[in-house]
Design a protein around this motif. Structure first.
Motif, PDB file in Angstrom:
ATOM      1  N   LYS A  71      -5.331   6.240  -5.958  1.00  0.00           N
ATOM      2  CA  LYS A  71      -4.766   5.067  -6.755  1.00  0.00           C
ATOM      3  C   LYS A  71      -5.079   3.926  -5.873  1.00  0.00           C
ATOM      4  CE  LYS A  71      -0.855   7.495  -9.024  1.00  0.00           C
ATOM      5  NZ  LYS A  71       0.410   7.707  -9.143  1.00  0.00           N
ATOM      6  N   LEU A  72      -4.948   3.929  -4.627  1.00  0.00           N
ATOM      7  CA  LEU A  72      -4.904   2.780  -3.725  1.00  0.00           C
ATOM      8  C   LEU A  72      -6.605   2.288  -3.803  1.00  0.00           C
ATOM      9  CD1 LEU A  72      -4.468   0.720  -1.607  1.00  0.00           C
ATOM     10  CD2 LEU A  72      -4.771   2.637   0.149  1.00  0.00           C
ATOM     11  N   LEU A  73      -7.497   3.314  -3.712  1.00  0.00           N
ATOM     12  CA  LEU A  73      -8.942   2.885  -3.978  1.00  0.00           C
ATOM     13  C   LEU A  73      -9.167   2.457  -5.409  1.00  0.00           C
ATOM     14  CD1 LEU A  73     -11.403   3.069  -2.684  1.00  0.00           C
ATOM     15  CD2 LEU A  73     -11.966   5.201  -3.965  1.00  0.00           C
TER      16      LEU A  73
ATOM     17  N   GLY B 188       9.153  10.646   3.318  1.00  0.00           N
ATOM     18  CA  GLY B 188       7.614  11.143   3.419  1.00  0.00           C
ATOM     19  C   GLY B 188       6.921  11.445   2.267  1.00  0.00           C
ATOM     20  N   LEU B 189       5.715  12.179   2.441  1.00  0.00           N
ATOM     21  CA  LEU B 189       4.866  12.317   1.449  1.00  0.00           C
ATOM     22  C   LEU B 189       4.228  13.662   1.445  1.00  0.00           C
ATOM     23  CD1 LEU B 189       3.585  10.996  -1.055  1.00  0.00           C
ATOM     24  CD2 LEU B 189       1.842  10.016   0.431  1.00  0.00           C
ATOM     25  N   SER B 190       4.126  14.367   0.410  1.00  0.00           N
ATOM     26  CA  SER B 190       3.222  15.620   0.611  1.00  0.00           C
ATOM     27  C   SER B 190       1.876  15.522   0.861  1.00  0.00           C
ATOM     28  CB  SER B 190       3.738  16.522  -0.583  1.00  0.00           C
ATOM     29  OG  SER B 190       3.165  16.222  -1.722  1.00  0.00           O
ATOM     30  N   SER B 191       0.958  16.481   1.228  1.00  0.00           N
ATOM     31  CA  SER B 191      -0.358  16.412   1.328  1.00  0.00           C
ATOM     32  C   SER B 191      -0.987  16.180  -0.273  1.00  0.00           C
ATOM     33  CB  SER B 191      -1.021  17.599   2.120  1.00  0.00           C
ATOM     34  OG  SER B 191      -0.476  18.644   1.255  1.00  0.00           O
ATOM     35  N   GLU B 192      -0.380  16.954  -1.125  1.00  0.00           N
ATOM     36  CA  GLU B 192      -0.944  16.810  -2.411  1.00  0.00           C
ATOM     37  C   GLU B 192      -1.058  15.632  -2.967  1.00  0.00           C
ATOM     38  OE1 GLU B 192       0.956  19.060  -1.546  1.00  0.00           O
ATOM     39  OE2 GLU B 192      -0.113  20.962  -1.527  1.00  0.00           O
ATOM     40  N   SER B 193       0.329  14.907  -2.675  1.00  0.00           N
ATOM     41  CA  SER B 193       0.550  13.516  -3.229  1.00  0.00           C
ATOM     42  C   SER B 193      -0.150  12.579  -2.686  1.00  0.00           C
ATOM     43  CB  SER B 193       2.200  13.278  -3.251  1.00  0.00           C
ATOM     44  OG  SER B 193       2.997  14.192  -3.865  1.00  0.00           O
ATOM     45  N   LEU B 194      -0.472  12.692  -1.390  1.00  0.00           N
ATOM     46  CA  LEU B 194      -1.166  11.693  -0.722  1.00  0.00           C
ATOM     47  C   LEU B 194      -2.673  11.622  -1.149  1.00  0.00           C
ATOM     48  CD1 LEU B 194      -1.634   9.685   1.708  1.00  0.00           C
ATOM     49  CD2 LEU B 194      -2.351  11.843   2.992  1.00  0.00           C
ATOM     50  N   ALA B 195      -3.300  12.589  -1.649  1.00  0.00           N
ATOM     51  CA  ALA B 195      -4.586  12.815  -2.135  1.00  0.00           C
ATOM     52  C   ALA B 195      -4.719  11.910  -3.438  1.00  0.00           C
ATOM     53  CB  ALA B 195      -4.997  13.943  -2.534  1.00  0.00           C
ATOM     54  N   ALA B 196      -3.629  12.308  -4.236  1.00  0.00           N
ATOM     55  CA  ALA B 196      -3.629  11.117  -5.349  1.00  0.00           C
ATOM     56  C   ALA B 196      -3.147   9.902  -5.156  1.00  0.00           C
ATOM     57  CB  ALA B 196      -2.597  12.048  -6.498  1.00  0.00           C
ATOM     58  N   GLY B 197      -2.476   9.609  -4.239  1.00  0.00           N
ATOM     59  CA  GLY B 197      -2.033   8.199  -3.784  1.00  0.00           C
ATOM     60  C   GLY B 197      -3.175   7.356  -3.112  1.00  0.00           C
TER      61      GLY B 197
ATOM     62  N   MET C 136       0.780  -1.202   0.167  1.00  0.00           N
ATOM     63  CA  MET C 136       0.040  -0.166  -0.167  1.00  0.00           C
ATOM     64  C   MET C 136       0.881   1.266   0.004  1.00  0.00           C
ATOM     65  SD  MET C 136      -3.441  -0.887   2.179  1.00  0.00           S
ATOM     66  CE  MET C 136      -2.519  -1.805   3.656  1.00  0.00           C
ATOM     67  N   ASN C 137       2.135   1.191   0.699  1.00  0.00           N
ATOM     68  CA  ASN C 137       2.866   2.445   0.635  1.00  0.00           C
ATOM     69  C   ASN C 137       3.264   2.582  -0.787  1.00  0.00           C
ATOM     70  OD1 ASN C 137       2.609   3.023   3.443  1.00  0.00           O
ATOM     71  ND2 ASN C 137       4.502   1.756   4.017  1.00  0.00           N
ATOM     72  N   ALA C 138       3.723   1.398  -1.199  1.00  0.00           N
ATOM     73  CA  ALA C 138       4.081   1.674  -3.012  1.00  0.00           C
ATOM     74  C   ALA C 138       3.153   2.219  -3.541  1.00  0.00           C
ATOM     75  CB  ALA C 138       4.822   0.170  -3.451  1.00  0.00           C
ATOM     76  N   ILE C 139       2.009   1.729  -3.494  1.00  0.00           N
ATOM     77  CA  ILE C 139       0.781   2.109  -4.366  1.00  0.00           C
ATOM     78  C   ILE C 139       0.569   3.653  -4.231  1.00  0.00           C
ATOM     79  CG2 ILE C 139      -1.650   2.115  -4.783  1.00  0.00           C
ATOM     80  CD1 ILE C 139      -1.430  -0.898  -4.039  1.00  0.00           C
ATOM     81  N   ILE C 140       0.829   4.129  -2.987  1.00  0.00           N
ATOM     82  CA  ILE C 140       0.497   5.607  -2.528  1.00  0.00           C
ATOM     83  C   ILE C 140       1.750   6.427  -3.053  1.00  0.00           C
ATOM     84  CG2 ILE C 140       0.131   7.055  -0.612  1.00  0.00           C
ATOM     85  CD1 ILE C 140      -1.640   5.049   0.749  1.00  0.00           C
ATOM     86  N   GLY C 141       2.824   5.816  -2.782  1.00  0.00           N
ATOM     87  CA  GLY C 141       4.014   6.583  -3.265  1.00  0.00           C
ATOM     88  C   GLY C 141       4.837   7.161  -2.048  1.00  0.00           C
ATOM     89  N   PHE C 142       4.502   6.298  -1.003  1.00  0.00           N
ATOM     90  CA  PHE C 142       5.017   6.738   0.363  1.00  0.00           C
ATOM     91  C   PHE C 142       6.347   6.063   0.854  1.00  0.00           C
ATOM     92  CE2 PHE C 142       5.580   5.953   4.959  1.00  0.00           C
ATOM     93  CZ  PHE C 142       6.057   7.420   5.413  1.00  0.00           C
TER      94      PHE C 142
END
Length: 559
Positions: free
Chosen positions: A62-64, A50-59, A39-45
């Motif tokens: 992708k996970l969904l 770490g991971l920015s908030s903008e990237s988290l929303a897109a990630g 799941m970390n790999a799918i989200i990009g974390f």
């Protein structure tokens, strides 16, 4: 034919309105088919960056999507932050891969419920994934197209999860059943409309059938008369419920000349001589698929061969092809052979063609008087299997069996004998990687005769560019022959083909005490130039050094 999938509404709830700049830790809660690492790999974390908030929303989107593809069709995500906003937790709801529950089909009237259910890959209590559902939608669409409903629409919906079991339905809009009113062709300049219909096997005034139309297109491609044949397109007909079928094609060049030049030498002479061949072929005569061919060959200094052939794909209204051939052959001072044959071919299924015919062969002795004057009458039988795709460089399997049974009569003294000859050829070309293919072929020859020893005109030959490369043309002559060819083909460009090869051959002539195996290897290339396709092959046989190989150069040009 269109198919739609309508997934259930899925909501991604974000628990915080204020987004942190960088998230240094991710946690997950709830059931999921993926591990934390996945799941970390799918989200990009990544823990280090770490991971920015903008990237988290897109990630999270992708996970969904990945959860949906895995079969978690009703999955949901909720996001929570730690008080210092440096950690995030993703809560996964309905993150299990369900098993199939009840599958309901609605809207069908022409095709029965039980039949449609039997065509689905998903079964109640079986595994379930997005790919399986999409595959079943495609299968239902094709089934309706095969039964005259090319515009049927299939949608999936009404998802209902009960525990680990997912119920859903297929909603079908059949639409009107289509009848083919007219069949039109575009791009045919020389080929007649009636010939295209005969070649394709299609006919207007019938119910639309996808399989028959695809077979018709395949027949046009395999005819070898067209460079391209596009996918058939349906257009509105003149009457309600009728459709017109349009097939766009591009004609090829129908006149062909093939020339080859080689250098030959036997072991008894110091000097060699030039050998050659010339083939002129005329295809699609009169725009009706008829063909004519004239061939000349000179394999040895005192030998020559001349033949002419004419073929038509059908006779009058009969689905029966006919080929007529005459030939004349001079074998130095040994003999002269003239022959004429007539062969009828009849389709015996989608990929098979059966043939039957007759042949007369006359042999006149040369000055050496080694062979007596004789005439032979043969009955001819053949069966061909063709699973190739019909492209310029065909892929697939091909095989042909030919049997000759004849009665031979000598004039002086008067003697009658029986002669049987069998030929079997098979080849397979398969793509192995992009621009790379593997070609394998096998060939068998055998003659059975009451005449001992079997004379040269009844025997088979092996050697040269068309059989066992690395040896002289027709170097081995025997009652029984077998050889195989293996090539690795690489096309760095559509105008160039490179191929190393390995050939293995066997010959056996019991009356003359000849028997042995021979192998050949080498490489060659085929290149498209302004003159046409130029081929060059260099082959080495048994005992040959690197500078003792045989070279074959050929030119294949359209005009």
């Amino acid at each position: 034919m269109r198919a739609y999938i309508l997934p259930a509404a899925m909501v991604l709830a974000l628990a915080s309105a204020a987004w942190p700049a960088v998230i240094g830790r991710m946690d997950y809660d709830g059931q999921s088919p993926f591990s934390t690492r996945q799941m970390n790999a799918i989200i990009g974390f990544q823990t280090e960056t770490g991971l920015s908030s903008e990237s988290l929303a897109a990630g999270l989107n992708k996970l969904l999507a990945e959860l949906n593809r895995a079969g978690c069709f009703l999955a949901g995500l909720e996001l929570e932050y730690s008080p210092d906003s440096t950690q995030a937790k993703v809560k996964i709801t309905n993150g299990i891969i369900p098993t199939a529950g009840n599958i309901i089909i609605t809207g069908n009237s022409y095709l029965g419920q039980n039949y449609l259910e039997s065509q689905l890959s998903v079964r109640p209590k079986g595994t379930l994934s997005e790919g399986q559902i999409l595959s079943d939608i495609a299968a239902l669409s094709l089934i309706y197209a095969d039964n005259g409903f090319p515009h049927a629409r299939i949608a999936v919906g009404d998802f209902s999860l009960s525990g680990s079991r997912l119920d859903y339905s297929y909603q079908i809009v059949e639409g009107p059943r289509a009848n083919i009113d007219k069949i039109r062709f575009s791009g045919n300049v020389q080929t007649k409309e009636y010939a295209l219909l005969r070649l394709s096997g299609l006919a207007p005034g019938v119910v639309f059938n996808r399989k028959n139309i695809e077979k018709g297109r395949a027949r046009l491609i395999k005819s070898g008369l067209f460079r391209t044949v596009s996918e058939p397109v349906l257009t509105a007909g003149d009457r309600a419920g009728s459709e017109n079928l349009l097939i766009a094609l591009e004609e090829g060049r129908y006149n062909n000349i093939f020339g080859a030049l080689g250098y030959n030498r036997d072991q008894t002479r110091q000097n060699g001589w030039l050998t050659g061949s010339l083939d002129m072929a005329f295809s699609n005569l009169g725009g009706a698929g008829r063909r004519a061919k004239i061939s000349w060959q000179r394999l040895r200094q005192e030998n020559s061969r001349l033949s002419a052939e004419f073929s038509t794909p059908w006779i009058f209204s009969l689905n029966l092809g006919l080929t007529a051939t005459v030939s004349h052959r001079i074998e130095d001072s040994t003999y002269t052979q003239s022959s004429g044959r007539l062969m009828a071919d009849l389709p015996a299924g989608e990929h098979f063609t059966a043939g039957v015919g007759a042949e007369a062969v006359r042999v006149v002795p040369g000055s050496a008087q080694f062979i007596g004057r004789n005439i032979k009458y043969n009955s001819l039988w053949s069966l061909e299997a063709d699973y190739r795709d019909g492209s310029v460089s065909p892929r697939g399997f091909w095989s042909k069996l030919e049997i000759e049974y004849g009665r031979k009569r000598y004039y002086d003294p008067s003697v009658q004998l029986t002669v049987s000859r069998v030929k079997l050829d098979a080849s397979q070309v398969r793509d192995i990687f992009k621009r790379q293919a593997l070609s394998a072929a096998a060939h068998l020859r055998a003659v059975i005769s009451s005449e001992k020893p079997v004379p040269r005109p009844d025997q088979f030959s092996m050697g040269g560019a068309a059989s066992l490369r690395g040896y002289w043309e027709e170097q081995f002559i025997a009652n029984q022959l077998a050889w195989g060819n293996l090539e690795y083909r690489y096309s760095p460009d559509r105008r160039l083909e490179l191929f190393p090869f390995y050939d293995l051959g066997y010959y056996y002539d019991p009356e003359r005490g000849l028997r042995g195996y021979r192998s050949g290897y080498g490489a060659g290339f085929r290149m498209d130039t302004a003159l046409g396709w130029v081929s060059l092959v260099y082959g080495l046989g048994r005992g040959d050094g690197w500078g003792q190989g045989k070279v074959h150069i050929s030119l294949n040009s359209d005009f």
